[in-house]
Design an enzyme around this catalytic site. Structure first.
Site: not given
Lengths: 77, 263
Positions: B104, B165, B191-192, B213-214
């Site tokens: 990635k 995040g 993301a997001g 992830n977050t």
């Protein structure tokens, strides 16, 4: 001999090549990789890659991470 | 109807096939045990890892002791890289460390927003593809950029939904839809995403997968969120494949009009 290992100055005894350095530092991570002076060294070249005074050595491994800034892994200590 | 028709279709990236369309990061959890448990609950078959300096005097334990390589494909990332050289070298180190050749690529261009440096991303991808890597770049939700990345040989494109995040969900669903139409490689929203409905909405747009992830690791109860995200992604994909009804301004009766009682 003085080497810069992961950004820190370190004195190592008789480490003529990468193989000997990895043994002396007792690297046990299941997966790790080494670069010397910004060049990634493949495992088959550990023996033949000689180390010299002041060489910059990077030794890395996999840590938990997602995207930028998410790299710090849980503190195990 | 056969039962297999009632499941989401599998995801193909490069020469790998995945039954789960959720890809998860392994950062930010409280412990390696929690990482393992949460990831198992997401049903993910691909996980991202970061590459960092070994702390020579610290504990020898490793995240890899908690992730079965038979169960998960590893996707090392270049998180934290700000230029092409760092990015390329990080991928080469990851490959040398035995993490495979699928990477990635993220080249960060701005510390505050963590938005990618698209110009550097293009350059890094070009070098890495030539070097034999299967490249999945994190990028902005720009159609032209994604077309360029796909044309140069990236195995997928990974436009952001919102800043890393941030948990804001897909900020520009129209762009994401346009990207899905514009390229013939998988589109992975990276993301997001903040919660399960964000994941479902993104999947309903037709994207091929979501990387997060977050949203899971940072939830009050990560294990519950892991399950919620699994279900959100599955529901969104199934709804996309099922084909939603068109939106209309006025009502359409769903009960028969004939046979009403006379009063």
């Amino acid at each position: 001999m003085r080497l810069i290992i992961n950004g820190e100055e370190k004195n190592v005894s008789s480490c003529a090549n990468v193989n000997e350095l990895v043994k002396e530092l007792d690297i046990q991570a299941p997966h790790f990789a080494v670069a010397v002076n910004l060049e990634v060294i493949s495992r088959s070249n550990y023996e033949s890659t000689r180390l010299n005074e002041g060489d910059k050595v990077e030794i890395v491994h996999a840590v938990g991470g997602g995207t930028a800034g998410e790299a710090p892994e849980p503190d195990k200590n | 109807m056969e039962e297999t028709v009632l499941k989401e279709s599998p995801l193909k990236i490069g020469d790998k096939t995945f039954n789960s369309r959720l890809i998860v990061g392994t950062g930010k959890y409280k412990s390696f045990e929690e990482t393992r448990e949460a990831i198992a609950l997401t049903g993910a078959e691909m996980v991202t890892l970061a590459v960092r300096r070994i702390e020579l005097d610290k504990s020898k334990d490793s995240i890899l002791n908690y992730l079965d390589p038979k169960k998960y494909a590893f996707l090392p990332n270049t998180a934290g890289c700000f230029n092409v050289q760092e990015t390329v070298m990080t991928c080469q180190l990851a490959r040398e460390a035995g993490l495979g050749n699928m990477v990635k690529v993220e080249v960060i261009g701005d510390e505050k927003t963590l938005f990618p440096d698209n110009e550097a991303t293009l350059e890094a991808c070009k070098i890495l593809i030539k070097d034999g890597f299967v490249v999945l770049p994190y990028c902005t939700d720009d159609v032209v950029l994604c077309k360029k990345l796909a044309a140069m040989g990236c195995a997928a494109v990974m436009p952001l939904a919102a800043p890393i995040g941030s948990g804001l969900g897909v900020r520009n669903p129209y762009n994401i839809k346009l990207i899905r139409e514009a390229v013939d490689v998988p589109v992975i929203v990276d993301a997001g995403v903040g919660t399960a409905s964000d994941a479902a909405r993104a999947m309903e747009l037709g994207v091929d997968a979501i990387l997060m992830n977050t949203a899971i690791a940072g939830a009050k109860f990560p294990l519950k969120m892991a399950v919620a995200m699994k279900q959100g992604v599955e529901a969104g994909r199934l709804a996309f494949e099922a084909g939603r009804i068109p939106k209309k301004l006025y009502a359409t009766a769903s009960s028969p009009i004939d046979g009403l009682i006379d009063v």
